[in-house]
Design a protein around this motif. Structure first.
Motif, PDB file in Angstrom:
ATOM      1  N   MET A 262      10.352  48.592  50.126  1.00 58.26           N
ATOM      2  CA  MET A 262      10.774  49.742  49.322  1.00 58.26           C
ATOM      3  C   MET A 262      11.703  50.640  50.143  1.00 58.26           C
ATOM      4  SD  MET A 262       8.496  52.743  47.517  1.00 58.26           S
ATOM      5  CE  MET A 262       8.019  51.731  46.124  1.00 58.26           C
ATOM      6  N   SER A 263      12.743  51.143  49.507  1.00 58.00           N
ATOM      7  CA  SER A 263      13.688  52.019  50.187  1.00 58.00           C
ATOM      8  C   SER A 263      13.046  53.360  50.512  1.00 58.00           C
ATOM      9  CB  SER A 263      14.925  52.265  49.315  1.00 58.00           C
ATOM     10  OG  SER A 263      15.563  51.054  48.996  1.00 58.00           O
ATOM     11  N   ALA A 264      13.425  53.900  51.643  1.00 56.74           N
ATOM     12  CA  ALA A 264      12.898  55.209  52.040  1.00 56.74           C
ATOM     13  C   ALA A 264      13.570  56.309  51.232  1.00 56.74           C
ATOM     14  CB  ALA A 264      13.142  55.425  53.526  1.00 56.74           C
ATOM     15  N   GLU A 265      12.812  57.371  50.965  1.00 59.51           N
ATOM     16  CA  GLU A 265      13.385  58.497  50.244  1.00 59.51           C
ATOM     17  C   GLU A 265      14.309  59.282  51.171  1.00 59.51           C
ATOM     18  OE1 GLU A 265      11.078  61.192  47.438  1.00 59.51           O
ATOM     19  OE2 GLU A 265      11.466  62.561  49.103  1.00 59.51           O
ATOM     20  N   ARG A 266      15.453  59.685  50.646  1.00 67.63           N
ATOM     21  CA  ARG A 266      16.375  60.514  51.415  1.00 67.63           C
ATOM     22  C   ARG A 266      16.622  61.813  50.651  1.00 67.63           C
ATOM     23  NH1 ARG A 266      18.703  56.315  48.991  1.00 67.63           N
ATOM     24  NH2 ARG A 266      20.639  56.608  47.789  1.00 67.63           N
ATOM     25  N   GLN A 267      16.961  62.834  51.405  1.00 65.03           N
ATOM     26  CA  GLN A 267      17.092  64.176  50.835  1.00 65.03           C
ATOM     27  C   GLN A 267      18.463  64.751  51.147  1.00 65.03           C
ATOM     28  OE1 GLN A 267      13.801  67.045  51.433  1.00 65.03           O
ATOM     29  NE2 GLN A 267      15.333  68.429  52.259  1.00 65.03           N
ATOM     30  N   GLN A 268      19.020  65.467  50.174  1.00 68.15           N
ATOM     31  CA  GLN A 268      20.302  66.141  50.380  1.00 68.15           C
ATOM     32  C   GLN A 268      20.190  67.587  49.906  1.00 68.15           C
ATOM     33  OE1 GLN A 268      24.320  64.255  49.835  1.00 68.15           O
ATOM     34  NE2 GLN A 268      24.358  65.595  48.043  1.00 68.15           N
ATOM     35  N   PRO A 269      20.054  68.538  50.838  1.00 75.44           N
ATOM     36  CA  PRO A 269      19.977  69.954  50.447  1.00 75.44           C
ATOM     37  C   PRO A 269      21.359  70.495  50.118  1.00 75.44           C
ATOM     38  CG  PRO A 269      19.888  69.742  52.825  1.00 75.44           C
ATOM     39  CD  PRO A 269      19.906  68.339  52.283  1.00 75.44           C
ATOM     40  N   ALA A 270      21.403  71.676  49.554  1.00 76.48           N
ATOM     41  CA  ALA A 270      22.656  72.371  49.232  1.00 76.48           C
ATOM     42  C   ALA A 270      23.592  71.518  48.396  1.00 76.48           C
ATOM     43  CB  ALA A 270      23.363  72.820  50.515  1.00 76.48           C
ATOM     44  N   SER A 271      23.029  70.768  47.453  1.00 78.20           N
ATOM     45  CA  SER A 271      23.849  70.003  46.522  1.00 78.20           C
ATOM     46  C   SER A 271      24.329  70.922  45.408  1.00 78.20           C
ATOM     47  CB  SER A 271      23.048  68.840  45.930  1.00 78.20           C
ATOM     48  OG  SER A 271      22.709  67.902  46.933  1.00 78.20           O
ATOM     49  N   VAL A 272      25.453  70.560  44.797  1.00 76.60           N
ATOM     50  CA  VAL A 272      26.089  71.411  43.790  1.00 76.60           C
ATOM     51  C   VAL A 272      25.997  70.754  42.415  1.00 76.60           C
ATOM     52  CG1 VAL A 272      28.254  72.483  43.045  1.00 76.60           C
ATOM     53  CG2 VAL A 272      27.661  72.400  45.482  1.00 76.60           C
ATOM     54  N   CYS A 273      25.600  71.540  41.426  1.00 71.00           N
ATOM     55  CA  CYS A 273      25.528  71.068  40.044  1.00 71.00           C
ATOM     56  C   CYS A 273      26.696  71.647  39.256  1.00 71.00           C
ATOM     57  CB  CYS A 273      24.208  71.500  39.402  1.00 71.00           C
ATOM     58  SG  CYS A 273      24.057  71.062  37.653  1.00 71.00           S
ATOM     59  N   THR A 274      27.478  70.801  38.618  1.00 71.27           N
ATOM     60  CA  THR A 274      28.646  71.248  37.848  1.00 71.27           C
ATOM     61  C   THR A 274      28.388  71.225  36.347  1.00 71.27           C
ATOM     62  OG1 THR A 274      29.560  69.000  37.802  1.00 71.27           O
ATOM     63  CG2 THR A 274      30.209  70.413  39.639  1.00 71.27           C
ATOM     64  N   LEU A 275      27.122  71.200  35.959  1.00 68.68           N
ATOM     65  CA  LEU A 275      26.801  71.055  34.538  1.00 68.68           C
ATOM     66  C   LEU A 275      27.156  72.298  33.732  1.00 68.68           C
ATOM     67  CD1 LEU A 275      25.625  68.900  32.680  1.00 68.68           C
ATOM     68  CD2 LEU A 275      23.388  69.967  32.960  1.00 68.68           C
ATOM     69  N   CYS A 276      27.149  73.475  34.361  1.00 68.61           N
ATOM     70  CA  CYS A 276      27.563  74.694  33.666  1.00 68.61           C
ATOM     71  C   CYS A 276      28.270  75.601  34.655  1.00 68.61           C
ATOM     72  CB  CYS A 276      26.373  75.408  33.006  1.00 68.61           C
ATOM     73  SG  CYS A 276      25.346  76.374  34.142  1.00 68.61           S
ATOM     74  N   GLY A 277      28.758  76.725  34.190  1.00 72.57           N
ATOM     75  CA  GLY A 277      29.547  77.611  35.020  1.00 72.57           C
ATOM     76  C   GLY A 277      28.784  78.317  36.116  1.00 72.57           C
ATOM     77  N   VAL A 278      27.459  78.280  36.103  1.00 77.43           N
ATOM     78  CA  VAL A 278      26.687  78.879  37.189  1.00 77.43           C
ATOM     79  C   VAL A 278      26.939  78.110  38.487  1.00 77.43           C
ATOM     80  CG1 VAL A 278      24.364  79.424  38.013  1.00 77.43           C
ATOM     81  CG2 VAL A 278      24.941  79.774  35.616  1.00 77.43           C
ATOM     82  N   THR A 279      27.172  76.801  38.368  1.00 79.73           N
ATOM     83  CA  THR A 279      27.520  75.934  39.502  1.00 79.73           C
ATOM     84  C   THR A 279      26.551  76.154  40.663  1.00 79.73           C
ATOM     85  OG1 THR A 279      29.814  76.368  38.834  1.00 79.73           O
ATOM     86  CG2 THR A 279      29.501  74.969  40.734  1.00 79.73           C
ATOM     87  N   CYS A 280      25.269  75.942  40.404  1.00 81.04           N
ATOM     88  CA  CYS A 280      24.237  76.157  41.418  1.00 81.04           C
ATOM     89  C   CYS A 280      24.510  75.290  42.647  1.00 81.04           C
ATOM     90  CB  CYS A 280      22.862  75.820  40.845  1.00 81.04           C
ATOM     91  SG  CYS A 280      22.358  76.897  39.483  1.00 81.04           S
ATOM     92  N   ASP A 281      24.464  75.908  43.815  1.00 85.80           N
ATOM     93  CA  ASP A 281      24.733  75.184  45.058  1.00 85.80           C
ATOM     94  C   ASP A 281      23.511  75.141  45.977  1.00 85.80           C
ATOM     95  OD1 ASP A 281      24.646  77.834  45.712  1.00 85.80           O
ATOM     96  OD2 ASP A 281      26.538  77.873  46.808  1.00 85.80           O
ATOM     97  N   ASP A 282      22.326  75.327  45.387  1.00 81.45           N
ATOM     98  CA  ASP A 282      21.093  75.301  46.163  1.00 81.45           C
ATOM     99  C   ASP A 282      20.169  74.171  45.720  1.00 81.45           C
ATOM    100  OD1 ASP A 282      20.468  76.292  43.653  1.00 81.45           O
ATOM    101  OD2 ASP A 282      19.073  77.819  44.386  1.00 81.45           O
TER     102      ASP A 282
END
Length: 418
Positions: A1-21
């Motif tokens: 099984m593949s190990a879980e990996r994590q990426q903090p400070a990812s950006v969501c472009t789904l709406c104009g808030v553009t959350c970067d946390d």
């Protein structure tokens, strides 16, 4: 099984808030969690699956090289080619799209709606009185949602920018803020005060507030008939606005959809108020990278939208090269567009009528491709990939088409010389 990996400070472009946390967690080729994201953001990220989809020409599978070659041929032979939908891609792809439009002698437009176009025209007409979302989060003691219902459309706006944040100026967060909704529809956003106006009266309502700011006498009956709100209620709201050290109006797409005159009235109201206190206006922002598209076109082509390269130089033609008019009139024989597909973004090239269609699936910025996006307040944010895929990046595809187009033009020129 593949190990879980994590990426903090990812950006969501789904709406104009553009959350970067956003903290993304992935196992193999799947995102299994999106911490800090709203319900829409979680569905967007966790629902994403990497699918190896080849390009197609009229539904038949082809190689990427074959798709790019035919796209270049169509653009080279086109009489009026157009490139649209660039708000749906990264800043890097937008730059490549402008370069391709230049090389192909195409029309290119950054807007994806009449509201986007209205915002650009208003900005060019009267400018803007605005701020970053960070300034609003830190200082805005009065927030007015005008034709905006962020609880339904931008779930984390209140949490990140407009209501919950604490600062040295607003140590108690929401308790230190007064939230108002001005709209013609019932809002799901919890507010301290609601001003319910009649349909289509946004411009007149803004004019009432401008008149009060300038000390112009108004007829109470005329105000009630025009806006559906009593003059006394407008005076109460205006008094609060004048008493605020820093206030912000967050407006929605429906307000922008009324046209540039309404947005210009909003900007002029902000200027009138700022002569006496400090008020700013920000659009709530939509999916994708519309702000980046306008910025890229402004610095690459000299105008933020509707640029025509057909004469070999960029010409700003907002009344002739607007995306909606181009599509409605059906004048373009080849259209290259960026679209949102069910399984990810698509770069589509369509020939007029039934002459053909090329579809090239591309990687998703912020998921399986890197890049840059612009938040609705003009702040650039980096996009990083957490998944790997064989899908090409949109900017790489555009550069490939541009290179092939250049070769095709050189060959044609040599043949004509002979």
């Amino acid at each position: 099984m593949s190990a879980e990996r994590q990426q903090p400070a990812s950006v969501c472009t789904l709406c104009g808030v553009t959350c970067d946390d956003i903290v993304l967690r992935a196992v193999g080729d799947k995102i299994v969690a999106a911490e800090n994201a709203c319900s829409m953001g979680r569905d967007y990220f966790v629902g994403h699956r990497i699918v190896d989809r080849p390009p197609t020409i009229d539904g038949d599978k082809v190689t990427l090289d074959e798709a790019c070659e035919l796209a270049a041929e169509w653009l080279a032979a086109a009489q009026i080619p157009a490139i649209v939908g660039i708000a749906n891609c990264s800043t890097e792809a937008q730059r490549a799209a402008v370069a391709l439009a230049d090389r192909a002698g195409a029309i290119i437009d950054s807007t994806s709606s009449d509201a986007d176009a209205s915002a650009v025209v208003s900005l060019q007409t009267v400018g803007s009185v605005t701020a970053t979302w960070g300034e609003v989060a830190q200082r805005a003691e009065t927030v007015i949602y005008w034709a905006s219902d962020p609880a339904a459309t931008h779930p984390r706006m209140a949490e990140r920018y407009t209501e919950a944040p604490t600062s040295r100026w607003l140590p108690n967060g929401r308790a230190d803020r007064h939230v108002v909704v001005v709209d013609e529809f019932v809002s799901t956003t919890k507010a301290d005060e609601t001003v319910r106006i009649v349909a289509g009266s946004h411009y007149l309502s803004l004019a009432v507030l401008r008149a009060l700011t300038k000390g112009i006498a108004l007829d109470a009956n005329d105000v009630k008939v025009a806006t559906g709100v009593s003059l006394g209620d407008w005076q109460k709201l205006h008094a609060r606005m004048m008493a605020s050290k820093f206030g912000a109006i967050v407006y929605g797409k429906r307000l922008a959809g009324e046209g540039p005159a309404t947005l210009s009235a909003l900007t002029q109201l902000m200027a009138d108020l700022t002569a006496k206190t400090r008020w700013v206006a920000l659009g709530e922002g939509a999916y994708g990278n519309a702000t980046g598209a306008a910025s890229v076109m402004a610095w690459q082509a000299g105008a933020p939208m509707a640029v025509d390269f057909s004469q070999g130089v960029p010409r700003y033609r907002p009344l002739e090269a607007n995306w909606s008019l181009l599509i409605d009139r059906g004048e373009c024989d080849v259209v290259l567009s960026f679209e949102r597909g069910v399984a990810g973004p698509l770069l589509c090239v369509r020939h007029a009528g039934d002459a053909g269609e090329i579809i090239i699936p591309t990687a998703t910025p912020g998921v399986d491709a890197g890049g840059t996006t612009y938040r609705s307040d003009g702040v650039a944010l980096p996009l990083r990939a957490i998944l790997s895929s064989s899908l090409p990046k949109a900017d790489d595809v555009l550069r490939s088409i541009s290179s092939l187009l250049s070769m095709s033009s050189t060959t044609t020129s040599q043949q004509q010389t002979r």
